[in-house]
Design an enzyme around this catalytic site. Structure first.
Site, mmCIF file in Angstrom:
data_model
loop_
_atom_site.group_PDB
_atom_site.id
_atom_site.type_symbol
_atom_site.label_atom_id
_atom_site.label_comp_id
_atom_site.label_asym_id
_atom_site.label_seq_id
_atom_site.Cartn_x
_atom_site.Cartn_y
_atom_site.Cartn_z
ATOM 1 N N TYR A 141 17.824 85.942 56.707
ATOM 2 C CA TYR A 141 17.946 85.036 57.709
ATOM 3 C C TYR A 141 17.920 85.620 59.076
ATOM 4 O O TYR A 141 18.654 86.625 59.332
ATOM 5 C CB TYR A 141 19.015 84.151 57.818
ATOM 6 C CG TYR A 141 19.249 83.124 58.921
ATOM 7 C CD1 TYR A 141 18.535 82.088 58.944
ATOM 8 C CD2 TYR A 141 20.150 83.490 60.193
ATOM 9 C CE1 TYR A 141 18.501 81.044 60.102
ATOM 10 C CE2 TYR A 141 20.210 82.683 61.125
ATOM 11 C CZ TYR A 141 19.424 81.341 61.228
ATOM 12 O OH TYR A 141 19.553 80.541 62.205
ATOM 13 N N ASP A 236 17.233 94.341 60.666
ATOM 14 C CA ASP A 236 17.985 93.223 61.163
ATOM 15 C C ASP A 236 19.497 93.552 60.937
ATOM 16 O O ASP A 236 20.004 93.302 60.071
ATOM 17 C CB ASP A 236 17.672 91.790 60.539
ATOM 18 C CG ASP A 236 18.662 90.696 61.343
ATOM 19 O OD1 ASP A 236 19.443 91.020 61.831
ATOM 20 O OD2 ASP A 236 18.013 89.575 61.354
ATOM 21 N N LYS A 264 25.815 89.717 67.717
ATOM 22 C CA LYS A 264 27.465 89.625 67.315
ATOM 23 C C LYS A 264 28.348 90.767 67.780
ATOM 24 O O LYS A 264 28.751 90.558 69.097
ATOM 25 C CB LYS A 264 27.273 89.493 65.717
ATOM 26 C CG LYS A 264 26.550 88.454 65.174
ATOM 27 C CD LYS A 264 26.956 87.816 63.851
ATOM 28 C CE LYS A 264 26.164 86.969 63.279
ATOM 29 N NZ LYS A 264 26.400 85.652 63.138
HETATM 30 N N1 HOZ Z 1 23.520 81.587 61.279
HETATM 31 C C1 HOZ Z 1 24.866 81.710 61.747
HETATM 32 C C2 HOZ Z 1 25.934 82.595 60.588
HETATM 33 N N2 HOZ Z 1 25.209 83.504 59.633
HETATM 34 C C3 HOZ Z 1 26.123 80.544 61.573
HETATM 35 C C4 HOZ Z 1 26.557 80.674 63.021
HETATM 36 C C5 HOZ Z 1 27.542 79.461 63.423
HETATM 37 O O1 HOZ Z 1 27.178 78.248 62.777
HETATM 38 O O2 HOZ Z 1 28.289 79.477 64.279
#
Ligand code: HOZ
Length: 428
Positions: A141, A236, A264
């Site tokens: 992702y 990533d 992050k």
């Molecule tokens: N895509 C985010 C974690 N892999 C989710 C973030 C969220 O929903 O706060």
């Protein structure tokens, strides 16, 4: 208002009642918690229930909630102004720390999220190579830009939306998805079509189909096939950057990507992303070059200050080995509890990120991750919540520890895990 009333109100306002899909708890059941505050390893909901937090805002909070040093620096910076739309000193300071810490980062551009970093890096890779095709891995992702929403992990895996509606066929026709950890498939694809590929993008340790560890030969092959074919390798590190060690996975594995994505942790809990890498590639970014990318709030001073304070603290000698030790105790403890109860569980862990899959088979890619018993996971998630543990609300997300998760917290957590596993077994 209690949390149910607030959630009902939120549902009338936001799709699914939330601002990002996984946190709606649809995969695990129950209402999502409405949070009042976080402090150290704890998070408290609006009703005053306190949980040991293993979500940690999906990764950024490696120092736990409301770290006093981060707050102090952020507050001091904020009193001088919230946004300038201009260069500021704190931006240089964070940039300097990052380019020194991450080997592949000769030059860098700040953006506001990991999604933006990935999207911008793809545009740059396509411009640099003059090619259009992108190779990613199933279950990887890299944010929600159109061309990367193919066989995507995180919410894509959680809700079984392999490719989002609204993404035109013409956009994803240039995205190829290969199985993670399948070195042969990777070599085979590049031997046939490598010269058409602009970039190979990968999470060095996958964190969005749950945590999946890479084979060493897989990472080596990723570097070799891109080199041999004139394609760029994009690491990533939005999750792994400063999570696995100071710098990130590329320090740990000796991986040398052409471009790196960060987010992050480098924002210490504030919205931040960054992409960067080889100077000869980065000089194509506007205004030096023809690849356009911009952002009003990019390099925001308050976010930069939070990131800077976080990274400075992460330089404390021994910090990552302590984090590793606590994480090992938790991971091993969970394995032995599950084993003693006869529950099928596979724990994938690297440093302070881990996922326990309700599965009797090793998890090495999206297919094996999807083999997990998500029904059992959702039962377990609810039981864990009753015991005061807040876990990521999907089998396909990572659990994180912070430096505040000390011995006492880890032992308390293990007692609670034990009770939650026992109640899960009685419902299995
Ligand atoms: N895509 C985010 C974690 N892999 C989710 C973030 C969220 O929903 O706060």
């Amino acid at each position: 208002m209690n949390s149910e009333e607030i959630y009902r109100k939120a549902c009338g306002m936001f799709p699914g009642g939330v601002s990002s899909p996984v946190r709606a708890y649809k995969a695990v059941g129950g209402h999502p918690p409405v949070i009042r505050q976080g402090k150290g390893p704890f998070i408290t909901d609006i009703e005053g229930r306190e949980y040991i937090d293993f979500v940690l805002s999906f990764g950024p909070l490696i120092l736990g909630h409301a770290d006093p040093d981060v707050l102090a620096h952020l507050t001091e910076t904020a009193t001088k102004g919230l946004s300038f739309g201009a260069l500021s000193e704190v931006e240089i300071q964070l940039g300097e720390l990052l380019t020194r810490a991450v080997p592949g980062l000769e030059r860098i551009r700040f953006v506001n999220s990991g999604t933006e970093a990935a999207m911008s890096a793809l545009r740059l890779a396509r411009a640099f190579t003059g090619r259009t095709r992108i190779v990613k891995f199933s279950g990887g992702y890299h944010g929600h830009s159109d061309s990367l929403l193919v066989k995507a992990g995180s919410g894509g895996a959680t809700f079984g939306i392999p490719t989002s509606a609204g993404v035109p066929e013409s956009v994803v026709k240039d995205t190829i998805s290969l199985p993670y950890n399948d070195t042969e498939a990777l070599k085979d694809f590049f031997s046939r079509e490598g010269k058409t590929v602009a970039a190979l993008i990968l999470e060095p340790v996958a964190g969005n189909m749950g945590v999946v560890l890479p084979d060493e030969e897989f990472l080596i092959a990723a570097r070799n096939v891109t080199d041999e074919n004139g394609a760029l390798l994009i690491a990533d590190e939005v999750i792994t950057g400063f999570r696995l060690t100071y710098g990130g996975a590329q320090v740990l594995f000796g991986l040398e990507p052409d471009l790196t994505l960060l987010g992050k942790i480098i924002g210490g809990g504030m919205p931040v992303g960054a992409y960067g890498g080889r100077a000869d590639i980065m000089k194509m970014v506007a205004p030096e070059g023809p690849v356009y990318q911009a952002g009003t709030l990019s390099g925001n001073p308050v976010a930069m200050a939070a990131g800077l304070a976080t990274l400075n603290k992460l330089r404390t000698p021994g910090l990552y080995s302590l984090l590793e030790e606590k994480s090992r105790i938790l991971g091993d403890g969970i394995v032995s509890i599950a084993r003693s109860l006869g529950l099928p569980l596979k724990v994938n862990r690297m440093g302070s990120m881990m996922t326990f899959f309700f599965s009797n088979k090793p998890v090495r890619d999206l297919e094996s991750a999807e083999h997990s018993d998500t029904r059992l996971f959702s039962i377990f998630h609810q039981e864990a919540r009753k015991e005061g543990l807040l876990l990521p609300p999907s089998q396909f997300e990572a659990l994180f520890l912070s430096t505040c998760h000390d011995d006492k917290i880890v032992n308390l957590a293990l007692e609670r895990f034990k009770k939650a596993f026992e109640s899960t077994r009685s419902q299995a």
